[in-house]
Design an enzyme around this catalytic site. Structure first.
Site, mmCIF file in Angstrom:
data_model
loop_
_atom_site.group_PDB
_atom_site.id
_atom_site.type_symbol
_atom_site.label_atom_id
_atom_site.label_comp_id
_atom_site.label_asym_id
_atom_site.label_seq_id
_atom_site.Cartn_x
_atom_site.Cartn_y
_atom_site.Cartn_z
ATOM 1 N N LEU A 140 -19.325 -2.816 0.921
ATOM 2 C CA LEU A 140 -20.331 -2.273 0.008
ATOM 3 C C LEU A 140 -19.903 -2.444 -1.448
ATOM 4 O O LEU A 140 -20.405 -1.756 -2.329
ATOM 5 C CB LEU A 140 -20.587 -0.790 0.302
ATOM 6 C CG LEU A 140 -21.327 -0.464 1.596
ATOM 7 C CD1 LEU A 140 -21.520 1.038 1.741
ATOM 8 C CD2 LEU A 140 -22.676 -1.165 1.647
ATOM 9 N N LEU A 149 -30.119 -2.203 -8.086
ATOM 10 C CA LEU A 149 -31.290 -2.705 -7.369
ATOM 11 C C LEU A 149 -30.922 -3.132 -5.948
ATOM 12 O O LEU A 149 -31.670 -2.884 -4.995
ATOM 13 C CB LEU A 149 -31.920 -3.877 -8.117
ATOM 14 C CG LEU A 149 -32.765 -3.533 -9.342
ATOM 15 C CD1 LEU A 149 -33.249 -4.813 -10.033
ATOM 16 C CD2 LEU A 149 -33.959 -2.659 -8.955
ATOM 17 N N TYR A 157 0.851 -1.184 0.000
ATOM 18 C CA TYR A 157 0.000 0.000 0.000
ATOM 19 C C TYR A 157 0.890 1.239 0.000
ATOM 20 O O TYR A 157 1.527 1.563 0.999
ATOM 21 C CB TYR A 157 -0.907 0.033 1.228
ATOM 22 C CG TYR A 157 -1.905 -1.089 1.333
ATOM 23 C CD1 TYR A 157 -2.227 -1.890 0.236
ATOM 24 C CD2 TYR A 157 -2.546 -1.360 2.532
ATOM 25 C CE1 TYR A 157 -3.149 -2.920 0.337
ATOM 26 C CE2 TYR A 157 -3.478 -2.386 2.652
ATOM 27 C CZ TYR A 157 -3.765 -3.158 1.554
ATOM 28 O OH TYR A 157 -4.676 -4.179 1.667
#
Length: 288
Positions: free
Chosen positions: A215, A221, A64
């Site tokens: 998420l 939908l 990272y």
């Protein structure tokens, strides 16, 4: 079990007790996880706030940045509290285009472990995950040579515990046949339930499951369905997603990332959201 006020309580990774609500440091690097953060002092503040909140599980990788998040962790928190456990991963590096080319040959893995030790300022790493697959997700294939290298480093005392990341169930089984593992870190959330059976099997063995992208990959939908539940509960979709994960299985550990102290506190509060049986039934339909 060590007491904690954080949602979900604690879990034991081998002989290490960690809070089920942890923190993922990836977002502390610059855009696309490359280079330094725009707000250096803000990044340090988030790490210190995490520890002040009682979080004892920080997830990172020397790729990272590269090297950025590990150096921030060291600057913010070293010397580390005895209760804090830093989990890192090896198996991929970075290229000039911001890609994540695999680096799972023995020499690369040894170098990565020593790089993590140096940038974190440690003599030994609490837990190292072997990153498999690619940006598209897990890919079939043997992990034997790579995992045997990490098992050797464990025997040498440089690594305390081992895990796998972005792995297929077959690769998880292969890893367990080579050396003990204490966690699996894969993409999983309300909308992506492909690891349901794996999670339940790992729970029965006392092995943690660490989902990333809580998420990620929702269709419009599915997002709308989650937002509808969140609105009814007066919460954010992220809060509902995190609270659902904690309820899904006791071996699930959360590592949501953020570069904001306010957002960190919001995530902690959100993960403690109470979900009724009706809420859970409605949420379970999202991934069906």
């Amino acid at each position: 079990m060590t007491s904690t006020s954080l949602p979900g309580g604690t879990w034991t990774l081998g002989d290490l007790t960690v809070t089920r609500f942890g923190y993922g440091a990836m977002q502390l690097a610059g855009p696309w996880v490359m280079g330094p953060p725009a707000d250096h002092d803000g990044a340090l503040a988030v790490l210190r706030a995490a520890v002040e909140l009682g979080i004892t599980h920080i997830d990172t990788a020397d790729a990272y940045g590269p090297h950025v998040t590990n150096r921030l962790i060291r600057e913010a928190l070293h010397p580390y509290p005895g209760s804090l456990h830093i989990v890192t991963k090896v198996g991929a590096t970075r290229d000039e285009q911001g890609g994540w080319p695999p680096a799972r040959d023995p020499a690369s893995l040894r170098r990565a472990v020593h790089d993590n030790l140096e940038t974190l300022g440690l003599d030994g790493l609490d837990l190292v995950n072997l990153r498999l697959g690619n940006a598209e997700g897990p890919q079939p294939g043997s992990l034997a040579e790579a995992f045997e290298t990490l098992a050797d480093l464990r025997r040498e005392g440089l690594i305390r515990h081992l895990g796998v990341s972005n792995a297929t169930p077959e690769q998880v089984a292969e890893a367990k046949a080579i050396a003990p593992i204490v966690c699996v870190q894969n993409m999983y959330n309300l909308a992506h339930r492909q690891d349901d059976d794996l999670i339940d099997g790992l729970a029965a063995e006392g092995i943690a499951y660490v989902p990333f992208f809580p998420l990620g990959g929702f269709s419009p939908l599915q997002s709308a369905a989650l937002t509808a539940v969140a609105d009814r509960l007066g919460a954010t979709p992220m809060s509902v997603a995190l609270a659902w994960l904690l309820r899904r299985s006791p071996n699930i550990l959360l590592i949501p990332g953020t570069s904001s102290v306010a957002h960190l506190r919001e995530n902690v509060a959100g993960a403690g959201l109470t979900l009724s049986a009706d809420d859970l039934a409605e949420l379970d339909k999202i991934g069906s």
